[in-house]
Design a protein around this motif. Sequence first.
Motif, PDB file in Angstrom:
ATOM      1  N   ASP A  37     -30.932 -74.094 109.402  1.00 47.53           N
ATOM      2  CA  ASP A  37     -32.173 -74.378 110.108  1.00 47.53           C
ATOM      3  C   ASP A  37     -33.312 -73.654 109.395  1.00 47.53           C
ATOM      4  N   ARG A  38     -34.394 -74.364 109.102  1.00 46.56           N
ATOM      5  CA  ARG A  38     -35.484 -73.776 108.334  1.00 46.56           C
ATOM      6  C   ARG A  38     -36.054 -72.523 108.993  1.00 46.56           C
ATOM      7  N   ASN A  39     -36.142 -72.491 110.316  1.00 50.31           N
ATOM      8  CA  ASN A  39     -36.772 -71.362 111.011  1.00 50.31           C
ATOM      9  C   ASN A  39     -35.958 -70.079 110.914  1.00 50.31           C
ATOM     10  N   ASN A  40     -34.667 -70.190 110.609  1.00 48.44           N
ATOM     11  CA  ASN A  40     -33.814 -69.000 110.525  1.00 48.44           C
ATOM     12  C   ASN A  40     -33.023 -68.960 109.227  1.00 48.44           C
ATOM     13  N   LEU A  41     -33.550 -69.623 108.197  1.00 45.43           N
ATOM     14  CA  LEU A  41     -32.827 -69.713 106.933  1.00 45.43           C
ATOM     15  C   LEU A  41     -32.809 -68.387 106.191  1.00 45.43           C
ATOM     16  N   GLY A  42     -33.971 -67.787 105.995  1.00 47.04           N
ATOM     17  CA  GLY A  42     -34.072 -66.627 105.118  1.00 47.04           C
ATOM     18  C   GLY A  42     -33.808 -65.314 105.817  1.00 47.04           C
ATOM     19  N   GLY A  43     -33.949 -64.237 105.056  1.00 44.09           N
ATOM     20  CA  GLY A  43     -33.732 -62.904 105.605  1.00 44.09           C
ATOM     21  C   GLY A  43     -33.036 -62.018 104.596  1.00 44.09           C
ATOM     22  N   LEU A  44     -32.083 -61.226 105.091  1.00 41.47           N
ATOM     23  CA  LEU A  44     -31.411 -60.231 104.270  1.00 41.47           C
ATOM     24  C   LEU A  44     -29.913 -60.478 104.187  1.00 41.47           C
ATOM     25  N   VAL A  45     -29.367 -60.254 103.010  1.00 44.76           N
ATOM     26  CA  VAL A  45     -27.926 -60.110 102.818  1.00 44.76           C
ATOM     27  C   VAL A  45     -27.741 -58.751 102.148  1.00 44.76           C
ATOM     28  N   THR A  46     -27.023 -57.855 102.815  1.00 45.75           N
ATOM     29  CA  THR A  46     -26.869 -56.490 102.330  1.00 45.75           C
ATOM     30  C   THR A  46     -25.427 -56.275 101.896  1.00 45.75           C
ATOM     31  N   ILE A  47     -25.230 -56.036 100.613  1.00 44.92           N
ATOM     32  CA  ILE A  47     -23.890 -55.873 100.057  1.00 44.92           C
ATOM     33  C   ILE A  47     -23.556 -54.390  99.983  1.00 44.92           C
ATOM     34  N   LEU A  48     -22.466 -53.995 100.665  1.00 46.10           N
ATOM     35  CA  LEU A  48     -22.009 -52.609 100.673  1.00 46.10           C
ATOM     36  C   LEU A  48     -20.629 -52.531 100.042  1.00 46.10           C
ATOM     37  N   GLY A  49     -20.268 -51.352  99.630  1.00 47.90           N
ATOM     38  CA  GLY A  49     -18.939 -51.134  99.061  1.00 47.90           C
ATOM     39  C   GLY A  49     -18.880 -49.780  98.398  1.00 47.90           C
ATOM     40  N   GLY A  54     -17.449 -53.486  93.017  1.00 49.08           N
ATOM     41  CA  GLY A  54     -17.872 -54.776  92.485  1.00 49.08           C
ATOM     42  C   GLY A  54     -19.171 -55.298  93.046  1.00 49.08           C
ATOM     43  N   LYS A  55     -19.986 -54.439  93.668  1.00 47.44           N
ATOM     44  CA  LYS A  55     -21.259 -54.890  94.253  1.00 47.44           C
ATOM     45  C   LYS A  55     -22.168 -55.494  93.182  1.00 47.44           C
ATOM     46  N   THR A  56     -22.330 -54.770  92.077  1.00 46.87           N
ATOM     47  CA  THR A  56     -23.203 -55.273  91.008  1.00 46.87           C
ATOM     48  C   THR A  56     -22.624 -56.537  90.384  1.00 46.87           C
ATOM     49  N   ASN A  57     -21.294 -56.640  90.321  1.00 50.29           N
ATOM     50  CA  ASN A  57     -20.669 -57.850  89.776  1.00 50.29           C
ATOM     51  C   ASN A  57     -21.064 -59.081  90.584  1.00 50.29           C
ATOM     52  N   VAL A  58     -21.190 -58.913  91.903  1.00 53.79           N
ATOM     53  CA  VAL A  58     -21.596 -60.031  92.754  1.00 53.79           C
ATOM     54  C   VAL A  58     -23.002 -60.496  92.371  1.00 53.79           C
ATOM     55  N   LEU A  59     -23.936 -59.554  92.204  1.00 56.17           N
ATOM     56  CA  LEU A  59     -25.303 -59.918  91.821  1.00 56.17           C
ATOM     57  C   LEU A  59     -25.334 -60.548  90.437  1.00 56.17           C
ATOM     58  N   ASP A  60     -24.560 -59.983  89.493  1.00 59.06           N
ATOM     59  CA  ASP A  60     -24.522 -60.546  88.142  1.00 59.06           C
ATOM     60  C   ASP A  60     -24.010 -61.981  88.169  1.00 59.06           C
ATOM     61  N   ALA A  61     -23.031 -62.255  89.014  1.00 57.15           N
ATOM     62  CA  ALA A  61     -22.477 -63.607  89.111  1.00 57.15           C
ATOM     63  C   ALA A  61     -23.514 -64.582  89.658  1.00 57.15           C
ATOM     64  N   ILE A  62     -24.267 -64.161  90.688  1.00 61.83           N
ATOM     65  CA  ILE A  62     -25.277 -65.049  91.276  1.00 61.83           C
ATOM     66  C   ILE A  62     -26.323 -65.424  90.230  1.00 61.83           C
ATOM     67  N   CYS A  63     -26.639 -64.485  89.325  1.00 64.16           N
ATOM     68  CA  CYS A  63     -27.638 -64.760  88.281  1.00 64.16           C
ATOM     69  C   CYS A  63     -27.209 -65.893  87.354  1.00 64.16           C
ATOM     70  N   MET A 491     -14.646 -55.101  98.987  1.00 54.32           N
ATOM     71  CA  MET A 491     -13.492 -54.206  99.097  1.00 54.32           C
ATOM     72  C   MET A 491     -12.606 -54.330  97.857  1.00 54.32           C
ATOM     73  N   SER A 492     -12.153 -53.210  97.315  1.00 52.58           N
ATOM     74  CA  SER A 492     -11.231 -53.206  96.184  1.00 52.58           C
ATOM     75  C   SER A 492      -9.809 -53.427  96.682  1.00 52.58           C
ATOM     76  N   ASN A 493      -9.063 -54.246  95.937  1.00 50.20           N
ATOM     77  CA  ASN A 493      -7.670 -54.524  96.275  1.00 50.20           C
ATOM     78  C   ASN A 493      -6.736 -53.771  95.328  1.00 50.20           C
TER      79      ASN A 493
END
Length: 672
Positions: A37-49, A54-63, A491-493
């Motif tokens: 829904d456009r009215n609630n589409l955006g905001g924050l996604v906060t990656i913890l670990g 592998g937090k930075t790996n997630v951002l590198d992959a999105i790029c 989470m690391s496995n």
Amino acid sequence: MNTHNETRSVVISNFRNLGISDDMYSGERLVLNRTLDRNNLGGLVTILGYNNSGKTNVLDAICKINGLAFEETDNCDFNEKGKPFVYFDVAGGKYGQMEQPILTPGVHRITIEGSLKSLLLYVLKQKESYALYVEHMSEKGMDPLAPVEYMNDCLAFIRGKVSLENTAEYISYILSDRTDIQCRDLGNILYYIGRREIQSVANESTRMSVKGTVMDDIVLVGEGMGPFRKSTGVEPEYIEKDRMDEYRSKNKGIKSFVKMVVDATGLDSGSIEDYDIVEFTGGVRETEVVPDAFSERYGYNLGSNVYRYDRRIIKESDLESKISEPSFFICNLFTILGYDPGILDEKYLESSKTRENLEKEFNAELQMASEEFNSLVPMDGKRYGMNMRIDSDHIRFSLSVNGEPVKLEHQSEGFRWLFEFFLNFLRSKKFMAGDLILLDEFGGLLNFDTVRRLTEYMRTFGKRTGITFVIATQNPMAIDINHLEEVRMVMSNEDRTSSVINDFTGFGYNGDMDAVRPILSSLTVNHHFLQTGGTYTVFVRTVKEYFLLSRFAEKSGTDLDVIPLLDTENGIGDQAIESMKTIDRRPVLLVSGNDSKFREMLKEKGVETCSVSDILDGAEDLSDLLSDEDRMKMDDIDGSFDSVYSVVQRLADTASKETLENCSEFLDYLSV
């Protein structure tokens, strides 16, 4: 599945330690948007670990998602199952290929380039120009023309087809009084208009910086008939754009007709194109986007641009430069605020009045930027101001605190990071709904109060614009206890891979009932860091209770922290009670109905309880606070975490007066 509950994710396969699989389409999934829904589409996604999870790996992959080539270092170094692959998954692919949105001119300042004729027509077509035209004609005691006739006058004058005495006068009036128009050749343009010779330079390439709102498209037909009117009896016609197809079908032979008249009379025809139908769109050509299945369903095009913030340091020496040699910062600042840096031209700025007008308008823009910037910094009595000074050969940007000038180099490193992030990034892009902004190690240079303010700003900015900020952080102030839907855990496995857990129902481990404890462990802090201070806390046992209570508390401005427990829907054991007591010495638990024995048992073990039945006889749970109309909206919930979030979020935005009053009464009861 109800379309309101559809989601968007990025799927990461065989990228370093993420999504190791033989199937490139079944990698690790990071949920970006829990609703489309456009009215609630955006905001924050906060990656913890934890470190190296592998937090930075997630951002590198999105790029890499928009075609950026993978490198050798992107391969998994302990498994050779497949090549790296990253893609967006929107509602399971049901909408197929989606069109990327196109930015079109509107109320924002833009730079337009093209022939002088096209640019003038674009400016004259703006509502602000027409308003000045009406003002000018009224001052002269004359009745203004309708918009299509006004545009026809302007078009005829610029093409030099007829001599209109008043047109040159009111066009000059408009251009002189539109202070937002910046063009190095404006003086020459006014000169040619005054001499009725504008057509002699009409096709010269020109550039302008302008803002305004374009009037609805006007179609002018036959406006150039000029000398043929008497001999043919053909008069100009004006029709709206929605009748264009109808006109085309009836007048396919208009060019042949004009050519016949020219041949019969022997008159100079000029350009046959002048007798074509003219679809007036001005100097900026807007690209039409063909609606796809997604945009037809949701009413907007879903952007997929990915921006990663890399700090670009602003030095004190960047703030001042010669007008003839503007620094990168000065040029960038002009662009950020929507001005064409090309107007920093000695010829254009040689007039003190021109410099004064430019400085006045530029500082008005900077004042608005200052107000926005001040919303990001702690309210400790300081108000930052921004100002630009333009003299005959120099231009300087200055910063002040409560009206007193300060040097940028004397400010803290955290302040400078925020200043650069705001000016060099947030204000420098034209974002589309659906775009992503990535920030790694977020908040490392900022104090806790600023981090909390900035995350709240990004949440609000994201919801307003549809932008999603994806941040990787270890700063506890980036986490809002009442917005745990934003948190993703990496989470690391044991097999050296990492997994992404997208909601707090999966955060628990070793039977721990506290959904927040893994967040705290990754941040190496205690619960009180996440609680806002001066609040009261209520524990809940279901996802629906968490979202309903936290959202209506937020909507009403109630000072309340809501903390979810895990796996406690069928009862509260000693382990859950101990978890609550480690967080709050006298914990309060939301319960359903009015089971007096159950509530008495909890009280004996040191747990206070609250229930909707305490204020509403016969009530069972929070749903009973909703009006009949709002309760029906809850039927859209399919049981998933994302579904509960999207339905409750939408409900909170559209709740009836009855629902708001009932929720307010219950929240007042909790605070006693």
